[in-house]
Design a protein around this motif. Structure first.
Motif, PDB file in Angstrom:
ATOM      1  N   ALA A 125       1.216   5.997  -1.231  1.00  0.00           N
ATOM      2  CA  ALA A 125       2.572   5.517  -0.968  1.00  0.00           C
ATOM      3  C   ALA A 125       3.468   6.578  -0.338  1.00  0.00           C
ATOM      4  O   ALA A 125       4.675   6.371  -0.220  1.00  0.00           O
ATOM      5  CB  ALA A 125       3.201   5.016  -2.261  1.00  0.00           C
ATOM      6  N   ASP A 152       3.577   0.481   4.475  1.00  0.00           N
ATOM      7  CA  ASP A 152       4.220  -0.790   4.150  1.00  0.00           C
ATOM      8  C   ASP A 152       3.332  -1.975   4.515  1.00  0.00           C
ATOM      9  O   ASP A 152       3.334  -3.005   3.824  1.00  0.00           O
ATOM     10  CB  ASP A 152       5.569  -0.907   4.864  1.00  0.00           C
ATOM     11  N   LEU A 198       0.689  -2.217   1.778  1.00  0.00           N
ATOM     12  CA  LEU A 198       1.290  -2.826   0.593  1.00  0.00           C
ATOM     13  C   LEU A 198       1.429  -4.338   0.780  1.00  0.00           C
ATOM     14  O   LEU A 198       1.059  -5.120  -0.112  1.00  0.00           O
ATOM     15  CB  LEU A 198       2.657  -2.195   0.332  1.00  0.00           C
ATOM     16  N   ALA A 208       1.367   2.066  -6.366  1.00  0.00           N
ATOM     17  CA  ALA A 208       1.805   3.057  -5.395  1.00  0.00           C
ATOM     18  C   ALA A 208       1.459   4.452  -5.894  1.00  0.00           C
ATOM     19  O   ALA A 208       2.115   4.972  -6.801  1.00  0.00           O
ATOM     20  CB  ALA A 208       3.306   2.926  -5.160  1.00  0.00           C
ATOM     21  N   SER A 243       2.010   7.916  -5.696  1.00  0.00           N
ATOM     22  CA  SER A 243       3.194   8.566  -5.154  1.00  0.00           C
ATOM     23  C   SER A 243       3.200  10.060  -5.424  1.00  0.00           C
ATOM     24  O   SER A 243       2.533  10.546  -6.340  1.00  0.00           O
ATOM     25  CB  SER A 243       4.455   7.942  -5.764  1.00  0.00           C
ATOM     26  N   ALA A 252       8.275   2.040  -2.549  1.00  0.00           N
ATOM     27  CA  ALA A 252       7.202   1.129  -2.966  1.00  0.00           C
ATOM     28  C   ALA A 252       7.741   0.012  -3.840  1.00  0.00           C
ATOM     29  O   ALA A 252       7.345  -1.150  -3.690  1.00  0.00           O
ATOM     30  CB  ALA A 252       6.124   1.917  -3.709  1.00  0.00           C
ATOM     31  N   ALA A 263       5.629  -3.215  -4.969  1.00  0.00           N
ATOM     32  CA  ALA A 263       4.578  -2.594  -5.785  1.00  0.00           C
ATOM     33  C   ALA A 263       4.911  -2.762  -7.263  1.00  0.00           C
ATOM     34  O   ALA A 263       6.045  -2.517  -7.685  1.00  0.00           O
ATOM     35  CB  ALA A 263       4.424  -1.117  -5.446  1.00  0.00           C
TER      36      ALA A 263
END
Length: 226
Positions: A100, A110, A113, A125, A127, A136, A141
């Motif tokens: 993410a 994106d 996702l 996500a 991260s 996210a 998410a």
């Protein structure tokens, strides 16, 4: 199955053997997964479509699926393509985790996702920063993971401890928080829960025998050098 309800308050075991190591076979990954569930794992994190296909018929707990790819064109390794995400859903993943961070890759984060959500799976996500999680969450998410904190150029650090501050920051955002990355003792899992994590993922300390054997051999090697 309510995936988030099942995972909340439980351990997720990442069954990812060392690449090309002696345990890197789908049937062994499936056995690891069954053993983790027998020990009480609430969910699993499985890398690779073939491994996921081997695991799915043998467990009923939620599976977080990822595909790892190495490329000279991008530092992104975790589910860098839309096709990877869709393959994981078809193989039986309840959740698909993706990188993410805003780092460039073959398909935009994106778009990956959106593809996960359109295929009917939940998205996790992976991260590195609060902004990753914020973006996210805005995109839909369901799970915000601290997976990549300490593993990007922006967040790289010498401190081996997990990023509990990011767990707290994600808790403040709302939603489901997955603490992941460098959680290798029960005490650290407790710290993550205290910081607001809904669940914690643990990997190497449980499923990478080579890594842990090397750690336990270190005192012997040090003694031999004296």
């Amino acid at each position: 199955m309510d995936v988030l309800k099942t995972l909340r308050g439980g351990l997720v075991v990442s069954c990812q053997p060392v690449d090309d190591g002696p345990m890197d076979y789908p049937e062994i990954v499936a056995a690891m997964a069954e053993a983790a569930v027998a020990g009480g794992a609430a969910g699993l994190r499985i890398e690779g479509v073939d491994n996921l296909r081997a695991v799915r018929p043998r467990v009923t707990v939620p599976i977080i699926g990822i595909v790892k790819r190495d490329s000279a064109d991008t530092p992104v390794r975790i589910t860098p393509r839309i096709s990877d995400a869709l393959d994981l859903v078809r193989a039986g993943a309840d959740v698909v985790a993706y990188d993410a961070t805003p780092r460039p890759r073959e398909d935009e984060r994106d778009a990956i996702l959106a593809a996960i959500l359109s295929a009917g799976a939940l998205a996790m996500a992976d991260s590195a920063t609060l902004e990753d999680g914020r973006s996210a969450r805005a995109g839909g998410a369901s799970i915000l993971g601290t997976t990549l904190s300490g593993y990007t150029a922006e967040t790289e650090r010498d401190d081996p401890a997990p990023d509990l501050d990011l767990v707290r920051a994600f808790r403040a955002l709302g939603g489901f928080v997955m603490a992941e990355g460098r959680y290798d003792t029960p005490a650290l899992i407790a710290a993550a829960l205290d910081a607001g994590a809904d669940s914690v993922t643990v990997g190497s300390v449980l499923t990478r025998l080579e890594v842990m054997t090397t750690r336990f051999c270190a005192p012997f090697a040090a003694r031999a050098r004296q």
